[in-house]
Scaffold this active site. Structure first.
Site, mmCIF file in Angstrom:
data_model
loop_
_atom_site.group_PDB
_atom_site.id
_atom_site.type_symbol
_atom_site.label_atom_id
_atom_site.label_comp_id
_atom_site.label_asym_id
_atom_site.label_seq_id
_atom_site.Cartn_x
_atom_site.Cartn_y
_atom_site.Cartn_z
ATOM 1 N N VAL A 40 0.954 -1.350 0.005
ATOM 2 C CA VAL A 40 0.073 0.038 -0.071
ATOM 3 C C VAL A 40 0.771 1.191 0.106
ATOM 4 O O VAL A 40 1.624 1.258 0.797
ATOM 5 C CB VAL A 40 -1.089 -0.114 1.211
ATOM 6 C CG1 VAL A 40 -1.907 1.216 1.047
ATOM 7 C CG2 VAL A 40 -1.545 -1.297 1.400
ATOM 8 N N ARG A 88 7.540 8.199 -7.134
ATOM 9 C CA ARG A 88 8.842 7.160 -6.916
ATOM 10 C C ARG A 88 8.357 6.006 -6.101
ATOM 11 O O ARG A 88 8.949 4.934 -6.485
ATOM 12 C CB ARG A 88 9.746 7.890 -6.349
ATOM 13 C CG ARG A 88 11.249 7.082 -6.108
ATOM 14 C CD ARG A 88 12.127 7.828 -5.391
ATOM 15 N NE ARG A 88 13.492 6.998 -4.957
ATOM 16 C CZ ARG A 88 14.343 7.600 -4.459
ATOM 17 N NH1 ARG A 88 14.716 8.696 -4.160
ATOM 18 N NH2 ARG A 88 15.436 6.629 -3.664
ATOM 19 N N ARG A 106 13.218 6.311 -13.004
ATOM 20 C CA ARG A 106 12.590 5.116 -12.631
ATOM 21 C C ARG A 106 11.446 5.082 -13.524
ATOM 22 O O ARG A 106 10.671 5.947 -13.669
ATOM 23 C CB ARG A 106 12.214 5.144 -10.975
ATOM 24 C CG ARG A 106 11.856 3.663 -10.843
ATOM 25 C CD ARG A 106 12.267 3.372 -9.280
ATOM 26 N NE ARG A 106 13.620 3.214 -9.206
ATOM 27 C CZ ARG A 106 14.324 3.258 -7.867
ATOM 28 N NH1 ARG A 106 13.366 3.478 -6.688
ATOM 29 N NH2 ARG A 106 15.404 3.291 -7.853
ATOM 30 N N SER A 154 -2.839 7.274 3.333
ATOM 31 C CA SER A 154 -1.465 7.689 3.246
ATOM 32 C C SER A 154 -1.007 8.993 2.766
ATOM 33 O O SER A 154 -0.007 9.291 2.604
ATOM 34 C CB SER A 154 -0.573 6.431 2.824
ATOM 35 O OG SER A 154 -0.972 5.905 1.340
ATOM 36 N N ASP A 169 -0.028 6.033 9.825
ATOM 37 C CA ASP A 169 -0.940 6.821 9.052
ATOM 38 C C ASP A 169 -2.180 7.292 9.843
ATOM 39 O O ASP A 169 -2.125 7.170 10.899
ATOM 40 C CB ASP A 169 -1.645 6.095 7.743
ATOM 41 C CG ASP A 169 -2.218 4.696 7.877
ATOM 42 O OD1 ASP A 169 -2.553 4.631 9.234
ATOM 43 O OD2 ASP A 169 -2.371 3.995 7.311
ATOM 44 N N GLU A 213 -12.927 -2.858 8.525
ATOM 45 C CA GLU A 213 -12.499 -1.918 9.346
ATOM 46 C C GLU A 213 -13.296 -0.852 10.431
ATOM 47 O O GLU A 213 -12.686 -0.256 11.216
ATOM 48 C CB GLU A 213 -11.542 -0.909 8.736
ATOM 49 C CG GLU A 213 -11.799 0.094 7.891
ATOM 50 C CD GLU A 213 -10.903 0.846 7.102
ATOM 51 O OE1 GLU A 213 -9.704 0.752 7.338
ATOM 52 O OE2 GLU A 213 -11.287 1.531 6.076
ATOM 53 N N GLY A 268 -8.474 -4.671 9.569
ATOM 54 C CA GLY A 268 -7.604 -3.489 9.650
ATOM 55 C C GLY A 268 -7.717 -3.225 11.127
ATOM 56 O O GLY A 268 -8.536 -2.544 11.656
ATOM 57 N N PHE A 269 -6.763 -3.620 11.895
ATOM 58 C CA PHE A 269 -6.890 -3.836 13.374
ATOM 59 C C PHE A 269 -6.968 -2.209 13.954
ATOM 60 O O PHE A 269 -7.636 -1.848 14.731
ATOM 61 C CB PHE A 269 -5.686 -4.414 13.886
ATOM 62 C CG PHE A 269 -5.534 -4.056 15.362
ATOM 63 C CD1 PHE A 269 -6.396 -4.600 16.242
ATOM 64 C CD2 PHE A 269 -4.312 -3.221 15.789
ATOM 65 C CE1 PHE A 269 -6.130 -4.542 17.751
ATOM 66 C CE2 PHE A 269 -4.374 -3.119 17.241
ATOM 67 C CZ PHE A 269 -5.064 -3.574 18.209
ATOM 68 N N LEU A 270 -6.080 -1.312 13.155
ATOM 69 C CA LEU A 270 -5.910 0.120 13.879
ATOM 70 C C LEU A 270 -7.271 0.679 13.665
ATOM 71 O O LEU A 270 -7.775 1.131 14.740
ATOM 72 C CB LEU A 270 -4.668 0.685 13.400
ATOM 73 C CG LEU A 270 -3.516 0.042 13.719
ATOM 74 C CD1 LEU A 270 -2.459 0.735 12.810
ATOM 75 C CD2 LEU A 270 -3.207 0.288 15.101
ATOM 76 N N PRO A 274 5.260 -3.037 4.561
ATOM 77 C CA PRO A 274 5.415 -1.790 4.343
ATOM 78 C C PRO A 274 6.509 -1.270 3.128
ATOM 79 O O PRO A 274 6.853 -0.030 2.965
ATOM 80 C CB PRO A 274 6.142 -1.595 5.611
ATOM 81 C CG PRO A 274 6.829 -2.608 6.107
ATOM 82 C CD PRO A 274 5.893 -3.727 5.540
#
Length: 715
Positions: free
Chosen positions: A118, A125, A305, A268, A622, A422, A447-449, A531
């Site tokens: 994610v 980039r 890139r 994010s 986040d 979530e 999504g635990f958080l 991550p």
């Protein structure tokens, strides 16, 4: 002052109109008139329903608050609580069994378990890194992280560490691709004979694992193996620094890693106006057209890139094997809550950002549908829709995309959606949420958080919550994780869609990730968030060890392990005799995390990053992590575990800590000693006004304060 133009009754920021008409529509068989009329109809027909759904959230929350307030000090009567939630419509009746009928799903979604990235779409980039993370070097992943127990020593190449990496990689090869009567650690040659791989004259234990090669069959440049749906490429090079000293000339082991990736417009990123949204949409357009590039300085050299090419090999039968060079891309839109000033409706009100995202991200993705070697080879567009509360909101999302498809001339159900489990009202009604979009669902995950943040806000009046570390140990979280998989399997997602698990939040702790994150495929998840591209390569090891579809078959045969009653077990603190030091430590830990995240969000527009915690351990932060921390402090203040002055003292103390942690950042603006900047004020708003925030979300405060800062800078 934003320059605006009128389009189909909408007042559109000039830069957004220019982007849509000059770039997004270019090359598509959709006229500007048709697009803007479709957008106007979406805004004006669906906006009132969107508003009504948000009002329903608040009505339900008010009723739940009143119920708990009337029973404060009493043990929770679980049966009465469940009956009350059913009476007010928070819980709906679960209907008959069914299976999703989502069609035209790409194999990365349906058939290949693996890591999922994610990334913020605003960073070209990072977006390219994630898209190209379909393949990664296992040698590099082991060598450059703590995955082997320690990192390389000294400035040059650490030969001892490198030798251990090679040996550890050979262990993996023996486990995943065993050779009859031999070990990858001892052999000297790999060759292709009569369409089969022979290693020092010995066949693989499972010959079908060999699927391709490059170069001369007698001495291949590379060999491709396949296990549990994932490919591994052995690269041979006698001139390479590693290959030259390897008896088999094995220079690298390339792992198929991030099978899919989510390009994120939500948690994010920090997109608060037309300028920000155009930046985000531009990067998404580059990905969908295949021409996104990013130029940057690294090691004193300029690098550019771009998206990786597909990989081509000779198949065992002499034909051609082509493997995707890039992850299958989802796009995560924002939820139903926020509005954005990029477009105003006919009454001069900001439009709901989720409606704008739906129309524009799908329009952009149409460029991919016209490419033979693009993202989806099955004519689908993949959209993750976060923060939906219950089946009615999922059905609303389904209807939004039906409108978008019709407006843009796409077949119905071209757009597939991901349901993020979530929010509490989605968790307790998950089966009906899936039913509401059964022809679109291609992904669910936990999504635990965010789920914990919503748990605290929903049950704010029930009492003080446990410390954060102990909330994770409560029974509800196990039930939540199990039920998500079980209901997904009941609804026929296996072999048709992804069942996912959440993020590994410690990007520098790869040894711990290797030890612990195997729990996700063992739990039946065919994707899980990581991550970084390096983390994806290391997490891929778990999918070689675990046959996820075999796990899913076993779980499905065993039946559901958790029901709604377990999810309604509120994780309140049963032990509350905390010392002052324990209370202060918890508050300071929360405050430090909030401040470390918010100051970058407000001052620099960074939506997600590695933020050192109170112990200087880098964690991925986040809005979800910010939400739980802010709601936790708000809960403790409300129930007088800690007073406001103590919290303010902690905020100021931790602001100084955060300032010190960011001392090396030339773009950083310290919060102390005055503590009167917009970023510090935003962090305080999240805490001291936490109970007022809709569902405990951080977005309203962050957007308002970021816009305030941008206006101040532009004045």
């Amino acid at each position: 002052m934003t320059d605006r133009v009128e389009r189909a009754g909408l007042s559109v920021a000039q830069e957004l109109a220019d982007f849509v008409e000059g770039q997004a529509l270019d090359g598509l068989d959709v006229s500007a008139e048709a697009f803007w009329q479709g957008m106007a109809d979406l805004v004006h027909d669906f906006g009132p329903k969107n508003k009504a759904l948000l009002e329903k959230r608040e009505t339900l929350q008010s009723q739940i608050d009143d119920w708990h307030t009337a029973r404060q000090g009493q043990p929770l009567d679980e049966k009465a609580y469940e009956a009350f939630l059913r009476k007010i419509g928070y819980l709906v009746e679960e209907g008959a069994d069914f299976e999703i009928d989502t069609a035209n799903v790409d194999p990365e979604i349906a058939n290949v378990p693996g890591p999922q990235l994610v990334v913020p779409i605003t960073n070209a980039r990072f977006a390219l890194n994630a898209a190209n993370a379909r393949w990664g070097s296992l040698y590099d992943a082991f060598y450059g992280t703590d995955a082997m127990g320690r990192q390389p020593q000294g400035k040059g190449y650490d030969r001892g560490h490198g030798a251990r990496v090679v040996a550890r990689t050979r262990v993996f090869l023996d486990q995943a691709f065993p050779i009859k009567n031999a070990s990858h650690g001892d052999v000297e040659s790999y060759a292709v004979e009569d369409g089969a791989l022979v290693v020092d004259g010995n066949p693989l234990m499972m010959p079908e694992q060999f699927v391709g090669y490059t170069g001369d069959a007698a001495a291949p440049d590379s060999v491709v193996l396949k296990n549990n749906g994932l490919h591994v490429e052995l690269v041979f090079d006698a001139d390479h620094i590693i290959g030259s000293k390897d008896r088999a000339k094995l220079a690298d082991v390339q792992m198929e890693s991030a099978v899919s990736a989510i390009m994120d417009f939500e948690d994010s990123v920090a997109c608060v106006d037309a300028e920000d949204k155009v930046d985000a949409y531009t990067n998404w357009l580059g990905l969908m057209r295949g021409d996104l590039t990013s130029t940057f300085e690294k090691g004193g050299k300029t690098q550019t890139r771009r998206l990786a090419d597909d990989r081509t090999y000779t198949a065992p039968d002499g034909g051609t094997l082509t493997l995707k060079g890039r992850a299958l891309l989802w796009v995560r839109n924002v939820g139903h809550l926020m509005t954005n000033p990029a477009i105003l409706d006919r009454d001069g009100n900001e439009v709901f950002e989720g409606l704008m995202d739906a129309m524009i991200t799908v329009l952009i993705a149409m460029h991919d549908l016209a490419r033979a070697d693009g993202n989806s080879l099955h004519g689908s567009i993949y959209v993750v829709k976060p923060k939906m509360h219950g089946p009615e909101e999922v059905a609303f999302t389904d209807s939004i995309f039906t409108h978008v498809e019709k407006a843009l001339g796409l077949p119905q159900y071209t757009v597939k959606i991901g349901i993020m489990d979530e929010e509490r009202r989605t968790s307790v009604n998950l089966k009906e949420c899936i039913r509401a979009a059964k022809s679109r669902v291609a992904f669910i995950n936990t999504g635990f958080l965010d789920r914990t943040g919503d748990e605290i806000h929903t049950s704010m009046e029930a009492g003080p919550f446990s410390r954060k570390e102990f909330i994770k140990r409560k029974g509800w979280i196990i039930a939540y994780e199990d039920q998500n998989v079980d209901i997904g399997l009941e609804c026929g997602l296996s072999g048709k869609a992804q069942i996912g698990k959440g993020m590994w939040a410690m990007p520098d702790a790869m040894a711990a990730m290797i030890e612990q994150k195997i729990a996700h495929p063992k739990a039946g998840a065919n994707c899980a968030w990581v991550p970084s591209p390096t983390a994806a390569t290391l997490h891929a090891l778990h999918y070689h060890k675990v046959d996820v579809f075999a796990v899913q078959d076993k779980l499905k045969a065993g039946g559901r392990r958790a029901y709604v009653q377990a999810l309604l077990d509120i994780p309140l603190a049963s032990y509350r005799a905390w010392t002052e030091d324990q209370i202060l430590r918890e508050v300071e830990n929360n405050a430090q995390g909030i401040l470390g995240y918010v100051v970058r969000w407000i001052d620099q527009g960074i939506g997600a990053s590695k933020v050192p915690d109170i112990n200087d351990v880098p964690l991925m932060e986040d809005r979800a992590t910010c939400r739980i921390s802010a709601q936790h402090i708000a809960n403790w203040m409300h129930h007088e575990i800690v007073d406001e002055q103590t919290v303010m003292d902690a905020m100021r103390k931790m602001a100084v800590v955060v300032d010190e942690q960011n001392a090396g950042d030339a773009n950083y603006k310290p919060m102390g000693p005055a503590f009167d900047g917009i970023a510090f004020q935003a962090a305080c708003d999240l805490v001291f006004r936490g109970r007022e925030q809709p569902s405990g979300y951080t977005e309203p405060v962050l957007h308002r304060r970021r816009l305030e800062l941008k206006a101040q800078r532009n004045s």
